[in-house]
Design a protein around this motif. Structure first.
Motif, short mmCIF file in Angstrom:
data_model
loop_
_atom_site.label_atom_id
_atom_site.label_comp_id
_atom_site.label_asym_id
_atom_site.label_seq_id
_atom_site.Cartn_x
_atom_site.Cartn_y
_atom_site.Cartn_z
N LEU A 1 13.42 -4.90 58.00
CA LEU A 1 12.37 -5.39 57.10
C LEU A 1 11.38 -4.28 56.78
CD1 LEU A 1 11.41 -9.01 58.16
CD2 LEU A 1 13.14 -8.22 56.59
N ILE A 2 11.19 -3.39 57.74
CA ILE A 2 10.28 -2.26 57.50
C ILE A 2 11.04 -0.96 57.77
CG2 ILE A 2 8.15 -1.10 58.23
CD1 ILE A 2 7.09 -3.79 59.18
N VAL A 3 10.97 -0.06 56.80
CA VAL A 3 11.56 1.27 57.00
C VAL A 3 10.50 2.31 56.65
CG1 VAL A 3 13.36 2.89 56.30
CG2 VAL A 3 13.86 0.44 56.40
N VAL A 4 10.17 3.12 57.60
CA VAL A 4 9.21 4.21 57.35
C VAL A 4 9.96 5.51 57.64
CG1 VAL A 4 7.00 5.24 58.04
CG2 VAL A 4 7.27 2.77 58.11
N GLU A 5 9.96 6.41 56.67
CA GLU A 5 10.70 7.66 56.87
C GLU A 5 9.81 8.86 56.59
OE1 GLU A 5 14.20 7.63 54.40
OE2 GLU A 5 15.10 6.02 55.59
N ASN A 6 9.67 9.70 57.60
CA ASN A 6 8.96 10.97 57.49
C ASN A 6 7.59 10.81 56.81
OD1 ASN A 6 8.81 13.67 57.98
ND2 ASN A 6 9.78 14.28 56.06
N LEU A 7 6.84 9.86 57.29
CA LEU A 7 5.53 9.56 56.70
C LEU A 7 4.49 10.61 57.09
CD1 LEU A 7 3.82 7.26 55.23
CD2 LEU A 7 3.29 6.45 57.51
N HIS A 8 3.76 11.10 56.08
CA HIS A 8 2.67 12.05 56.32
C HIS A 8 1.40 11.49 55.67
CE1 HIS A 8 4.87 15.64 57.85
NE2 HIS A 8 5.88 15.04 57.25
N LYS A 9 0.31 11.56 56.39
CA LYS A 9 -0.97 11.17 55.81
C LYS A 9 -2.10 11.94 56.50
CE LYS A 9 -3.86 9.06 53.25
NZ LYS A 9 -3.83 9.23 51.79
N SER A 10 -2.90 12.61 55.70
CA SER A 10 -4.03 13.37 56.25
C SER A 10 -5.33 12.84 55.68
CB SER A 10 -3.90 14.85 55.90
OG SER A 10 -2.73 15.37 56.47
N TYR A 11 -6.39 12.91 56.49
CA TYR A 11 -7.74 12.63 56.00
C TYR A 11 -8.49 13.95 56.08
CZ TYR A 11 -6.37 7.79 56.83
OH TYR A 11 -5.71 6.59 56.82
N GLY A 12 -8.63 14.63 54.95
CA GLY A 12 -9.20 15.97 54.99
C GLY A 12 -8.26 16.89 55.77
N LYS A 13 -8.81 17.52 56.82
CA LYS A 13 -7.98 18.43 57.60
C LYS A 13 -7.27 17.72 58.76
CE LYS A 13 -10.56 22.60 56.53
NZ LYS A 13 -11.60 23.53 56.98
N VAL A 14 -7.65 16.46 58.97
CA VAL A 14 -7.08 15.73 60.12
C VAL A 14 -5.76 15.07 59.70
CG1 VAL A 14 -7.48 13.88 61.79
CG2 VAL A 14 -9.40 15.28 60.99
#
Lengths: 307, 275
Positions: free
Chosen positions: A4-17
């Motif tokens: 039901l959920i597939v997450v692949e190679n997820l990237h998320k940054s907040y500024g430099k973090v």
């Protein structure tokens, strides 16, 4: 069984973090998956990406086969429980849930049904007047109103008292058993997760360290614990800490649980009597068993960190 | 069996109206609108009749005098709804709850804006037109296009500031900060308007005033009907007396700005805003 959920190679940054750094995850239909990790591990960011609340920098997120950012229609099948939820504050509890029934197109009688299910009887109280625990119950009722196929919960029991927490866990198991509802639950309270989850993803620094069915994880990481029943658990723990092969110790009023370096468990049988003599403690029993979820978690984190 | 269809847009709109206009906000503001409108009509009506030259300028003057204080009340109401309604939804996290429903983001924003601005606008215009028909039914009936133009010209500026405030609310996610910045912006532009008018009177250079008229198209209409330049400079400097069609162009320009500001807000909320 489909995912039901597939997450692949997820990237998320907040500024430099970098909140999430190449995270991949699958939640199979009919499973109850726990998402565990320390604060700042990326659990909430992952959940927000799954819910379509934030756009990933890169990577793929598919919920019920669709991108949640672009397809709000899939939310007809999703129930959400946030750690801290806010609702339009000046609505009355029952009135708002009736409104939610109309949003999803379900009969208004369902509002009362879900309130009874979570034991919340403050029907006429304004939402802003609910206590933290009541608000969490209200939120759970809100998430169940449309009988979703998938429930995504971020710390669903953080504000509940022990009794309500047990009831919530029972409810999760019941929904899973009766309606085959799939759950993705993020929580810090590991004993509660171990009661309901059949699979687990351990997250640290924005990536999944290990994931899969819980039994497999215990096998894969040889997560065994030695349990020593004694009359002086605290003193015993202090001495055990000095042993080089002891990785983690937890105590309670009746004894000590120890996770050792892989294969070193038998050493405890030699060292425990020596410690008992040294601190004048009585050993009531020593047994080898499965580690707790918490112990498994620390074992995975240590192994992945190369310690 | 197909699932029954829900009505997320209507329900979110109804929930927003319930929150934005809970008792006694609607009642208090309706009272304030009515009082200010009818008091201004009483005070300004006779004066308008005495100074207005043509029937057309009478219609314009009537509207602009009657609109003064109610327009400011309208502004307070929409600022409150946008900053405290929508801004606080973002600040506190209520928007997360709304985004859990099966509805597109732009529809949520539309429901919120309809509640925040639409209801206030309907109340404002309803009372205004009622008062106009009471005080000068014939003038209003004969010059409806001028009356409507006068309202359009005056409303574009508050709507523009509200759109900017909406963007600020999305960016800073603090209702209070968005409200303060919106009010500061409103007064800054109002002050600039006054300064530019004085500059124009003394220098005769109308260019800054023309630029201002795009943001505040009511300036162009005001100069069209009252011919301030001519009155004050007594023909010694170049006067700016825009024609009616020129004033309409400024109004169109003003609404293009308003539309652009709302489009940016919609785009940002629908495609960019991470909750």
């Amino acid at each position: 069984m489909s995912s039901l959920i597939v997450v692949e190679n997820l990237h998320k940054s907040y500024g430099k973090v970098k909140a999430v750094n190449g995270l991949s995850l699958q939640v199979r239909e009919g499973s109850i998956m726990g998402l565990i990790g320390p604060n700042g591990a990326g659990k909430t960011t992952t959940i927000k990406a799954v819910l379509g609340l934030l756009k990933p920098d890169s990577g793929k997120v598919a919920v019920l086969g669709e991108d949640p950012w672009d397809n709000p229609k899939i939310r007809e099948n999703i129930g959400v429980i946030y750690e801290k939820a806010y609702f339009p504050a000046h609505h009355r509890v029952l009135d708002y849930l009736k409104r939610v029934c109309r949003i999803y197109g379900v009969p208004e009688a369902r509002a009362l049904e879900v309130l009874r299910l979570v034991d919340l009887d403050a029907y006429d109280r304004e939402i802003r007047g609910l206590s933290a625990g009541m608000l969490q119950k209200f939120e759970i009722a809100h998430a169940l109103i449309h009988n979703p196929r998938l429930i995504i919960a971020d710390e669903p029991a953080s504000n509940l008292d022990p009794e309500a927490r047990t009831k919530l866990l029972d409810l999760i198991l019941r929904l899973h058993r009766e309606a085959n509802t799939t759950f993705l639950i993020s929580s810090h309270i590991l004993p509660e997760l171990s009661r309901v989850c059949d699979s687990m993803a351990i997250i640290s620094e924005g990536r999944v360290l290990a994931s899969g069915p819980i039994n497999e994880l215990f096998e894969r990481y040889s997560a065994k614990a030695v349990r020593i029943s004694t009359d002086k658990p605290e003193a015993f723990a202090q001495e055990l800490k000095k042993l080089p092969y002891v990785e983690r110790i937890s105590t309670d009023s009746r004894g000590v649980s120890i996770v050792t370096t892989e294969g070193m468990e038998p050493n405890i049988y030699e060292d425990a009597p020596k410690i008992a003599r040294k601190i004048a403690a009585v050993i009531m029993g020593i047994e080898l068993g499965t580690a707790s979820l918490e112990q498994l978690y620390y074992k995975v984190v240590r192994e992945k960190a190369g310690r | 069996m197909e699932k029954p269809k829900g009505k997320p847009f209507l329900e979110i709109l109804a929930a927003s109206i319930h929150e934005d206009f809970r008792f006694p906000i609607l009642e208090v503001f309706a009272f304030l609108y009515a009082i200010s409108t009818f008091v201004l009509v009483q005070i300004g009506g006779g004066y308008t009749l005495s100074i207005a030259g043509s029937e057309e300028s009478l219609a314009y003057s009537l509207v602009s005098i009657q609109m003064g204080t109610p327009l400011f009340i309208f502004l307070i109401l929409i600022f409150k709804n946008v900053a405290y309604g929508f801004g606080s939804d973002l600040e506190k996290g209520t928007i997360q709850t709304l985004l859990a429903y099966p509805i597109k983001r732009h529809m949520i924003l539309t429901a919120k804006m309809l509640s925040a601005i639409g209801i206030s606008l309907a109340m404002f215009l309803g009372i205004q037109f009622f008062a106009l028909y009471l005080i000068a039914p014939q003038t209003v009936a004969n010059h409806m296009p001028i009356v409507i133009t006068a309202y359009l010209a005056s409303l574009s500026y508050p709507l523009l500031i509200t759109a900017i405030m909406l963007l600020i609310a999305m960016k800073v996610r603090k209702g209070g900060t968005a409200l303060v910045l919106g009010i500061v912006l409103y007064f800054a532009i109002s002050m600039a308007s006054g300064i530019l008018t004085i500059l124009y009177i003394f220098t005769g250079n109308a260019t800054p005033l023309k630029i201002l008229a795009i943001i505040q198209p009511s300036t162009a209409l005001q100069f069209h009907y009252t011919q301030i330049g001519t009155l004050i400079s007594q023909g010694q400097i170049e006067t700016w007396t825009p024609s009616f069609s020129e004033a309409l162009t400024y109004i169109a320009g003003g609404y293009c700005l308003v539309a652009a500001a709302y489009l940016i807000s919609y785009y940002y909320f629908s495609r960019r805003l991470n909750i």
